[in-house]
Write an enzyme that holds these catalytic residues in place. Structure first.
Site, PDB file in Angstrom:
ATOM      1  N   PRO A  38       0.838  -1.194   0.000  1.00  0.00           N
ATOM      2  CA  PRO A  38       0.000   0.000   0.000  1.00  0.00           C
ATOM      3  C   PRO A  38       0.881   1.255   0.000  1.00  0.00           C
ATOM      4  CG  PRO A  38      -0.689  -1.528   1.723  1.00  0.00           C
ATOM      5  CD  PRO A  38       0.584  -2.062   1.165  1.00  0.00           C
ATOM      6  N   GLN A  93       2.334   5.027   0.448  1.00  0.00           N
ATOM      7  CA  GLN A  93       2.422   6.152   1.387  1.00  0.00           C
ATOM      8  C   GLN A  93       2.039   5.797   2.814  1.00  0.00           C
ATOM      9  OE1 GLN A  93       2.773   9.657   0.133  1.00  0.00           O
ATOM     10  NE2 GLN A  93       2.963   9.101  -1.983  1.00  0.00           N
ATOM     11  N   LEU A 103       5.631   1.825   4.469  1.00  0.00           N
ATOM     12  CA  LEU A 103       5.996   0.407   4.436  1.00  0.00           C
ATOM     13  C   LEU A 103       7.120   0.150   3.425  1.00  0.00           C
ATOM     14  CD1 LEU A 103       2.405  -1.144   4.546  1.00  0.00           C
ATOM     15  CD2 LEU A 103       3.991  -0.861   6.450  1.00  0.00           C
ATOM     16  N   SER A 104       7.774   1.215   3.017  1.00  0.00           N
ATOM     17  CA  SER A 104       8.956   1.114   2.149  1.00  0.00           C
ATOM     18  C   SER A 104       8.644   0.568   0.764  1.00  0.00           C
ATOM     19  CB  SER A 104      10.039   0.240   2.768  1.00  0.00           C
ATOM     20  OG  SER A 104      10.272   0.620   4.072  1.00  0.00           O
ATOM     21  N   GLY A 105       7.572   1.063   0.193  1.00  0.00           N
ATOM     22  CA  GLY A 105       7.159   0.591  -1.129  1.00  0.00           C
ATOM     23  C   GLY A 105       8.162   0.930  -2.211  1.00  0.00           C
ATOM     24  N   SER A 106       8.711   2.144  -2.195  1.00  0.00           N
ATOM     25  CA  SER A 106       9.602   2.504  -3.300  1.00  0.00           C
ATOM     26  C   SER A 106      10.911   1.729  -3.211  1.00  0.00           C
ATOM     27  CB  SER A 106       9.850   4.011  -3.359  1.00  0.00           C
ATOM     28  OG  SER A 106      10.274   4.486  -2.114  1.00  0.00           O
ATOM     29  N   SER A 107      11.429   1.563  -1.989  1.00  0.00           N
ATOM     30  CA  SER A 107      12.699   0.835  -1.940  1.00  0.00           C
ATOM     31  C   SER A 107      12.488  -0.645  -2.274  1.00  0.00           C
ATOM     32  CB  SER A 107      13.406   1.030  -0.607  1.00  0.00           C
ATOM     33  OG  SER A 107      12.751   0.345   0.401  1.00  0.00           O
ATOM     34  N   ALA A 108      11.277  -1.165  -2.055  1.00  0.00           N
ATOM     35  CA  ALA A 108      11.026  -2.560  -2.453  1.00  0.00           C
ATOM     36  C   ALA A 108      11.158  -2.702  -3.968  1.00  0.00           C
ATOM     37  CB  ALA A 108       9.641  -3.002  -1.996  1.00  0.00           C
ATOM     38  N   ASP A 160      15.271   0.824   5.870  1.00  0.00           N
ATOM     39  CA  ASP A 160      14.330   0.018   5.086  1.00  0.00           C
ATOM     40  C   ASP A 160      15.050  -0.947   4.158  1.00  0.00           C
ATOM     41  OD1 ASP A 160      13.287   2.289   6.113  1.00  0.00           O
ATOM     42  OD2 ASP A 160      12.032   2.772   4.384  1.00  0.00           O
TER      43      ASP A 160
END
Ligand code: AMP
Ligand code: MG
Length: 888
Positions: free
Chosen positions: A653, A655, A658-663, A704
């Site tokens: 999800p 913003q 939960l570190s979406g971009s670095s994933a 992250d």
């Protein structure tokens, strides 16, 4: 292709969520303790009284007061004592007796095993060493020892609410007995329920059928049913359908409408052939396919999906391959762990691993890691490890390769082979209790000798690689372009290397062998092998990286300090790299939210608010540039001649911290490194990923990325940073240690889908204060940071004890973590919705803090009831709650 570990993590996350949502409805009415055998306990069972209730005898003999007797020495004759038998106080097991006499020196009375000691007695002398005479009972002096042959009150069970059997334990005979200490009836969970479907036009029910040519017996259905039963699941229905879309859809609909059904297991029709309908049916029914091709042999075409039932619950679907061995192996590695979780069992859902010695040389599959079936033998071999012998031909239709198998050898992807005598790891699939282990028994532990030194495995200086190519041996070097590759890559005398390189062929397999093992030559051979594979079929490369959740400590780790965080498999980013063997071009496919066209200005604004101005492709571009720069800085000469197309997707999800971009960056980096065969240490990868985020303007700290690269639970100490020693100019920001994730109590995440909080905004003020602090003191800042550091150290100490961490040990600390952070940021920056979520958790007795920079809360609950109460409260407020599964 998805790796097996990732696939298992993903499936387990869904199974755990499914179980948590329905936990209460799975609790069955209490049953008599013996009937609980084989079931999973749905309650903690505590001792109500101690056992034994009073001191009792361990022997048939004479109870006496040793302390008083030895003190007075009355009755002592040489080395014996003569006791007066107080016959009226004799005590036999089961006889509580009305004790009238308090024993002092020289008094004894007969007692049987389990008899309650008379008053004043503190020892028993066994009958065998006592003799009755006309003077009394004669007992040797050295047999009179205080406490001897006495079972103290509470020595078996202390009472005081001691935990006898915990919730989530599968009841075996010993548990039956332990439960009886406290109860006659116990609550257990219902077994998970499955439906099984075999698909295929060719299937017949029985070998006795008058089968047409081309038909085969449906062996998968009965085998999968038996496997389910072996794994304590209840099979609701098993049937067969032909390769027909309508019939397949109807079978799926039945499973969907059968709300008792937790898992639908199908076999066959899961691949891409024109008679393979299963994946299409799942998609048409609105299912989400989480993976469809696995990096494993056997079992590549395995699909795992969830189909929403419209009542906040989903049907889990495993569409297994049709080949029987593939179906059995994928069931064992993926379905069985989910059944464990759905049964309510808290034991590890993974198979136990052991090490063994290979009895023969095994060639490796160049594309996929292999689960090679083998039988173990302890009677041979020089080391204490068992010897593993292959069950023979491993083709995926040959069920005989499973017969008698004790283990699945975990062979890595090739090229090459693993030599006879090598130590391999293996997953246990049989019941080794019955194995014929003819190891020598150790009569008595040898003193002074530490564990026998394990023989160092013989290291061969021979370099062997298996190249799959056509061609005759003598022409091989030229035919496969190895010569060219060697000249290009090998430092020193390429000519000499080529001459000493001997090659031979064994059918389709070509082996290159040489006495030395220069790295440059290995690279040359591998590059050639890879190129040949590209020539045959350009294999796509897929990697995932999981969402990250901060457990305790410094929220924005750019400022020194310490923290503990975890990777969770509930959400992940997936990146696929499709090599373009004929071209060096590089292209990126727009992600699902990277649109350049919008129906209106408003939609443009809301897209930007949620996904940023540039979406995900900018991350991929910046990553490629950084990887190239890294190679230049570290002087790795990379062959960029084979280009690629890259696409990404993510279920993390947006913003919510939960570190979406670095994933996305990390999944893509893994693809790039594999594709170009670049080596970067894991710590340098974390720093490189951070550099990518800084390049695209995302404010982030190193935490992250470290967690997403290490996976599991990681302790990070950012007080010590150092430069990478690879010439890249990158810094390793801290020291990183993986912790034992299984010690953690259940963790949950609460979030709101529409609670986007821009991480950068929340960090920004803090950064200024961190900088300013060097100029003027900021005691509030220091105090809050120190408290976060102390909390981390306390939780680290809990991990270091090696015992399970209780919710209570975390709840206060997590709340203190939240308070420290609240002091740092102020309520305005945290946002009303975030505070509301935290408050809701606190009101329900749970500990809560932000999982990252805000938007989602990490929650620890004191018990099941509090989770259920919080679940209801969240539903009422439109918040979501899911149990986290650590991606290990
Ligand atoms: P499929 O995955 O449907 O392409 O099937 C792959 C192979 O597995 C084919 O040779 C099938 O005949 C075989 N197969 C499929 N289903 C079964 C089954 N239920 N029992 C035994 N073999 C099967
Ligand atoms: Mg088929």
């Amino acid at each position: 292709m998805t790796t097996v570990d990732e696939a298992r993590s993903i499936a387990l996350a869904r199974a755990t969520d499914a179980f948590e949502r329905t936990r209460l409805s799975r609790v069955l009415d209490p049953v008599p303790v013996v009937r609980a055998l084989g079931r999973v306990l749905a309650e903690n069972v505590h001792a109500t009284v101690r056992h034994p209730r009073q001191p009792t005898s361990v022997m048939d003999g004479y109870a006496l007061n040793a302390r008083a007797t030895l003190a007075s020495s009355r009755g002592a004759v040489d080395d014996v004592f003569v006791f007066r038998d107080v016959a009226s106080e004799a005590s036999r097991a089961g006889d509580a007796g009305a004790r009238a006499v308090t024993f002092t020196d020289g008094m004894c009375s007969y007692i049987t095993t389990g008899g309650v000691l008379p008053l004043g007695c503190d020892a028993v002398a066994p009958q065998e060493i006592c003799s009755r005479t006309s003077d009394g009972v004669v007992i040797p002096r050295d047999a009179i020892v205080e406490g001897k042959w006495v079972r103290a009150a509470g020595s078996d069970v202390e009472g005081n609410g001691e935990l006898l059997v915990s919730i989530g334990t599968r009841v075996r005979a010993v548990e039956v007995a332990l439960l009886k200490y406290a109860k006659d009836e116990v609550s257990t969970y219902a077994a998970p329920r499955v439906r099984i479907l075999s698909t295929g036009d060719e299937l017949t029910q029985s070998a006795c059928d008058n089968a047409a040519l081309g038909s085969i017996v449906d062996t998968n259905g009965p085998m999968l049913e038996a496997l389910c039963v072996e794994h304590h699941a209840e099979v609701l229905e098993r049937c067969v359908v032909p390769d027909d879309e309508t019939a397949t859809t109807a079978a799926f609909m039945e499973a969907l409408n059968d709300e008792r059904c937790d898992i639908f297991i199908t076999s066959g029709g899961a691949s891409v052939g024109d008679r393979d309908f299963v994946a299409g049916v799942i998609e048409r029914l609105g299912g989400v396919i989480h993976f469809r091709r696995l990096a494993m042999k056997p079992g590549k075409p395995t699909v795992f999906a969830t189909i929403d039932r419209g009542n906040a619950q989903s049907l889990l679907v495993f569409a297994l391959p049709g080949n029987p061995v593939s179906a059995a192996v994928t069931f064992t590695l993926l379905v069985a762990p989910c059944l464990t979780v759905l049964s309510g069992s808290t034991s590890s859902p993974s198979l136990r691993r052991l090490h063994c010695v290979l009895a023969e040389t095994l060639s490796l599959d160049p594309e996929r890691p292999e689960y090679h079936r083998a039988v173990l033998d302890w009677s041979e071999g020089e080391s204490s490890l068992p010897v593993a012998r292959s069950t023979g031909k491993q083709i995926s239709s040959r069920l005989l390769s499973m017969r008698g198998a004790d283990v699945l050898l975990e062979l890595p992807r090739g090229p090459g082979s693993v030599a006879k005598g090598a130590v391999a790891s293996a997953l246990i699939v049989s019941d080794l209790r019955q194995a014929d282990v003819r190891m020598e028994k150790i009569a008595a532990p040898r003193r002074g000798v530490a564990v026998t030194q394990q023989k160092a495995s013989k290291t061969s200086s021979t370099f062997v690689t298996v190249l799959q190519a056509d061609g005759v041996v003598k022409d091989l070097k030229r035919a496969i372009g190895l010569e060219e590759e060697v000249r290009r890559r090998c430092e020193g005398d390429a000519e000499a290397l080529l001459t000493s390189l001997s090659m031979y062929s064994d059918g389709d397999t070509h082996v290159a062998e040489m006495d030395r093992r220069p790295t440059s030559l290995m690279r040359a051979v591998e590059a050639t092998a890879k190129r040949m594979r590209f020539g045959a079929e350009a294999a796509n490369i897929t990697h995932r990286a999981f969402a990250r959740v901060g457990i305790i400590g410094n929220p924005s780790d750019g400022y020194g300090g310490k923290c503990i965080a975890a990777a969770v498999s509930n959400w992940y980013a997936t990146v696929t790299l499709v090599p373009t063997p004929d071209s060096s071009s590089v292209s990126f496919v727009l992600g699902p939210h990277d649109s350049h066209e919008f129906p209106s200005f408003d939609e443009l604004s809301s897209n930007i608010a949620l996904h940023g101005v540039d979406g995900g492709v900018r991350l991929l571009k910046a990553l490629c540039e950084n990887v190239k720069r890294y190679c230049v800085d570290t002087q790795q000469s990379i062959d960029f001649s084979v280009g690629f197309r890259m696409h990404y997707s993510t279920s993390i999800p947006k913003q919510l911290g939960l570190s979406g971009s670095s994933a996305i960056i990390i999944a893509a980096m893994r693809c790039l490194l594999q594709h170009y065969d670049v080596t970067i240490s894991i710590d340098a990868q974390a720093s490189l990923a951070l550099r990518v985020e800084h390049d695209v303007g995302i404010a982030a700290g190193p935490m992250d990325r470290v967690v997403q690269l290490y996976n599991g639970v990681v302790f990070m100490d950012f007080s010590r940073s150092k430069s990478c020693d690879d010439g890249s100019g990158l810094d390793v920001h801290g020291q990183y240690t993986r912790l034992n994730a299984t010690l953690l109590p259940p963790l949950y995440l609460v979030w709101a889908d529409d609670n986007a909080s821009h991480s950068g905004k929340i960090h920004s003020n803090l950064k200024a204060r961190w900088e300013n602090r060097k100029i003027s003191a900021d005691s509030e800042f220091d105090e809050a940071m120190n408290s976060l550091m102390t909390l981390t150290e306390e939780v680290l100490a809990l991990f270091e004890t090696g015992s399970t961490i209780t919710p209570d040990e975390l709840i206060d600390r997590i709340n203190s973590n939240f308070q420290a952070r609240r002091r740092l940021f102020g309520d305005a920056a945290l946002g009303a919705k975030n505070l509301k979520m935290i408050q809701l958790c606190h009101e329900n007795g749970c500990g809560a803090k932000f999982a990252g920079s805000g938007g989602a809360c990490l929650v620890v609950s004191p018990d099941e009831n509090a989770v259920e109460a919080l679940r209801r409260a969240c539903a009422a407020q439109g918040f979501r709650l899911e149990r986290l599964v650590i991606a290990d």
